[in-house]
Design a protein around this motif. Structure first.
Motif, PDB file in Angstrom:
ATOM      1  N   LYS A 146       0.841  -1.200   0.000  1.00  0.00           N
ATOM      2  CA  LYS A 146       0.000   0.000   0.000  1.00  0.00           C
ATOM      3  C   LYS A 146       0.880   1.256   0.000  1.00  0.00           C
ATOM      4  N   GLY A 147       0.584   2.151  -0.929  1.00  0.00           N
ATOM      5  CA  GLY A 147       1.279   3.427  -0.967  1.00  0.00           C
ATOM      6  C   GLY A 147       2.681   3.404  -1.545  1.00  0.00           C
ATOM      7  N   VAL A 148       3.130   2.260  -2.039  1.00  0.00           N
ATOM      8  CA  VAL A 148       4.485   2.166  -2.590  1.00  0.00           C
ATOM      9  C   VAL A 148       4.397   2.301  -4.108  1.00  0.00           C
ATOM     10  N   PRO A 149       5.088   3.291  -4.692  1.00  0.00           N
ATOM     11  CA  PRO A 149       5.088   3.416  -6.158  1.00  0.00           C
ATOM     12  C   PRO A 149       5.683   2.161  -6.801  1.00  0.00           C
ATOM     13  N   ILE A 150       5.142   1.779  -7.921  1.00  0.00           N
ATOM     14  CA  ILE A 150       5.586   0.553  -8.602  1.00  0.00           C
ATOM     15  C   ILE A 150       7.080   0.613  -8.913  1.00  0.00           C
ATOM     16  N   GLU A 151       7.590   1.789  -9.266  1.00  0.00           N
ATOM     17  CA  GLU A 151       9.005   1.927  -9.614  1.00  0.00           C
ATOM     18  C   GLU A 151       9.920   1.650  -8.421  1.00  0.00           C
ATOM     19  N   GLU A 152       9.412   1.832  -7.202  1.00  0.00           N
ATOM     20  CA  GLU A 152      10.222   1.647  -5.997  1.00  0.00           C
ATOM     21  C   GLU A 152       9.947   0.335  -5.274  1.00  0.00           C
ATOM     22  N   MET A 153       9.168  -0.532  -5.877  1.00  0.00           N
ATOM     23  CA  MET A 153       8.746  -1.773  -5.212  1.00  0.00           C
ATOM     24  C   MET A 153       9.947  -2.623  -4.788  1.00  0.00           C
ATOM     25  N   SER A 154      10.925  -2.784  -5.650  1.00  0.00           N
ATOM     26  CA  SER A 154      12.081  -3.617  -5.305  1.00  0.00           C
ATOM     27  C   SER A 154      12.848  -3.062  -4.120  1.00  0.00           C
ATOM     28  N   ASP A 155      13.122  -1.765  -4.150  1.00  0.00           N
ATOM     29  CA  ASP A 155      13.922  -1.150  -3.085  1.00  0.00           C
ATOM     30  C   ASP A 155      13.161  -1.014  -1.781  1.00  0.00           C
ATOM     31  N   VAL A 156      11.944  -0.559  -1.839  1.00  0.00           N
ATOM     32  CA  VAL A 156      11.193  -0.257  -0.623  1.00  0.00           C
ATOM     33  C   VAL A 156      10.604  -1.509   0.018  1.00  0.00           C
ATOM     34  N   VAL A 157      10.165  -2.456  -0.781  1.00  0.00           N
ATOM     35  CA  VAL A 157       9.445  -3.611  -0.237  1.00  0.00           C
ATOM     36  C   VAL A 157      10.316  -4.867  -0.169  1.00  0.00           C
ATOM     37  N   TRP A 158      10.804  -5.319  -1.309  1.00  0.00           N
ATOM     38  CA  TRP A 158      11.446  -6.636  -1.352  1.00  0.00           C
ATOM     39  C   TRP A 158      12.828  -6.652  -0.717  1.00  0.00           C
ATOM     40  N   ARG A 159      13.611  -5.616  -0.875  1.00  0.00           N
ATOM     41  CA  ARG A 159      14.955  -5.588  -0.282  1.00  0.00           C
ATOM     42  C   ARG A 159      14.920  -5.446   1.233  1.00  0.00           C
ATOM     43  N   GLN A 160      13.797  -5.036   1.792  1.00  0.00           N
ATOM     44  CA  GLN A 160      13.693  -4.851   3.231  1.00  0.00           C
ATOM     45  C   GLN A 160      12.901  -5.962   3.919  1.00  0.00           C
ATOM     46  N   HIS A 161      12.303  -6.861   3.156  1.00  0.00           N
ATOM     47  CA  HIS A 161      11.500  -7.932   3.749  1.00  0.00           C
ATOM     48  C   HIS A 161      12.416  -8.984   4.373  1.00  0.00           C
ATOM     49  N   TRP A 162      12.048  -9.488   5.531  1.00  0.00           N
ATOM     50  CA  TRP A 162      12.904 -10.415   6.282  1.00  0.00           C
ATOM     51  C   TRP A 162      13.223 -11.684   5.501  1.00  0.00           C
ATOM     52  N   PHE A 163      12.350 -12.152   4.637  1.00  0.00           N
ATOM     53  CA  PHE A 163      12.588 -13.395   3.905  1.00  0.00           C
ATOM     54  C   PHE A 163      13.088 -13.135   2.484  1.00  0.00           C
ATOM     55  N   TRP A 164      12.429 -12.242   1.760  1.00  0.00           N
ATOM     56  CA  TRP A 164      12.712 -12.069   0.338  1.00  0.00           C
ATOM     57  C   TRP A 164      13.997 -11.304   0.063  1.00  0.00           C
ATOM     58  N   LYS A 165      14.529 -10.594   1.035  1.00  0.00           N
ATOM     59  CA  LYS A 165      15.740  -9.801   0.768  1.00  0.00           C
ATOM     60  C   LYS A 165      16.928 -10.678   0.395  1.00  0.00           C
ATOM     61  N   ARG A 166      16.935 -11.913   0.832  1.00  0.00           N
ATOM     62  CA  ARG A 166      18.064 -12.796   0.487  1.00  0.00           C
ATOM     63  C   ARG A 166      18.071 -13.202  -0.988  1.00  0.00           C
ATOM     64  N   TYR A 167      16.941 -12.998  -1.672  1.00  0.00           N
ATOM     65  CA  TYR A 167      16.847 -13.347  -3.087  1.00  0.00           C
ATOM     66  C   TYR A 167      16.990 -12.144  -4.004  1.00  0.00           C
ATOM     67  N   MET A 168      17.198 -10.979  -3.440  1.00  0.00           N
ATOM     68  CA  MET A 168      17.332  -9.765  -4.235  1.00  0.00           C
ATOM     69  C   MET A 168      18.785  -9.603  -4.676  1.00  0.00           C
ATOM     70  N   ASP A 169      18.967  -9.219  -5.909  1.00  0.00           N
ATOM     71  CA  ASP A 169      20.291  -8.996  -6.469  1.00  0.00           C
ATOM     72  C   ASP A 169      20.757  -7.604  -6.069  1.00  0.00           C
ATOM     73  N   ASP A 170      21.845  -7.526  -5.331  1.00  0.00           N
ATOM     74  CA  ASP A 170      22.370  -6.237  -4.877  1.00  0.00           C
ATOM     75  C   ASP A 170      23.312  -5.601  -5.888  1.00  0.00           C
ATOM     76  N   SER A 171      23.532  -6.248  -7.022  1.00  0.00           N
ATOM     77  CA  SER A 171      24.482  -5.713  -7.998  1.00  0.00           C
ATOM     78  C   SER A 171      24.009  -4.381  -8.583  1.00  0.00           C
ATOM     79  N   GLU A 172      22.692  -4.114  -8.538  1.00  0.00           N
ATOM     80  CA  GLU A 172      22.182  -2.847  -9.048  1.00  0.00           C
ATOM     81  C   GLU A 172      22.663  -1.682  -8.201  1.00  0.00           C
ATOM     82  N   ASP A 173      22.928  -1.933  -6.919  1.00  0.00           N
ATOM     83  CA  ASP A 173      23.331  -0.863  -6.012  1.00  0.00           C
ATOM     84  C   ASP A 173      24.819  -0.525  -6.103  1.00  0.00           C
TER      85      ASP A 173
END
Length: 181
Positions: A146-173
């Motif tokens: 809720k309230g998260v722009p689609i463009e920021e979904m990866s950074d705001v939601v998935w990279r900070q989630h306790w489970f899913w952050k381990r599957y996020m590729d940090d090479s973009e950063d």
């Protein structure tokens, strides 16, 4: 079902996706269990009819199930699926989501009558178990979008989630070296 969808339209951005999915999942679970108890109790007394009061109760509970599906899992599975994929893979991800949804709808439609004949009232317990699994999945593994722009979904939601952050590729950063894209 239509009224449920209208309720969902007005509540989804106020309450959030998770709240509606959790509430709908719990209500669907309870509806399945209550119908299974009523029908199981009726099958044990060996009569062929359901008295008028119990028949009305079953219809009310089924309407409760349909309403809860209409404001939660019915419309929100499409909304959440359209939000969670990164922009680069959104069309492919949504295509796979639709394909799998249609496939399982077909499988359930084909198997339902056979399952009903074999499980009898237990089919409602079968689907209650799936409602419980879906609700537990949302509780533990689906972050609020809720309230998260689609463009920021990866950074705001998935990279900070306790489970899913381990599957996020940090090479973009990581900063890119000059001359390499």
């Amino acid at each position: 079902m239509v009224l449920g969808a209208i309720v969902s339209i007005f509540l989804v951005d106020r309450t959030g996706r998770r709240v509606l999915l959790l509430e709908g999942g719990i209500q669907m679970f309870i509806s399945h269990v209550v119908i299974a108890i009523i029908l199981g109790w009726k099958l044990k007394d060996q009569s062929n009819d359901l008295d008028k009061g119990m028949g009305i109760l079953v219809v009310v509970i089924i309407c409760s199930f349909v309403g809860s599906f209409g404001w939660s899992w019915g419309p929100l599975c499409w909304l959440v699926a359209s939000e969670i994929f990164p922009l680069e893979a959104r069309s492919a991800g949504q295509s796979v989501t639709v394909c799998i949804n249609m496939l399982f709808t077909f499988v359930i439609a084909q198997a339902f009558l056979s399952m009903l004949c074999h499980f009898r009232f237990g089919i409602f317990l079968f689907f209650a178990a799936w409602c419980l699994i879906m609700t537990v999945f949302v509780y533990f593994l689906l972050p609020e979008t809720k309230g998260v722009p689609i463009e920021e979904m990866s950074d705001v939601v998935w990279r900070q989630h306790w489970f899913w952050k381990r599957y996020m590729d940090d090479s973009e950063d990581e900063p890119k070296e000059k001359g390499y894209a």
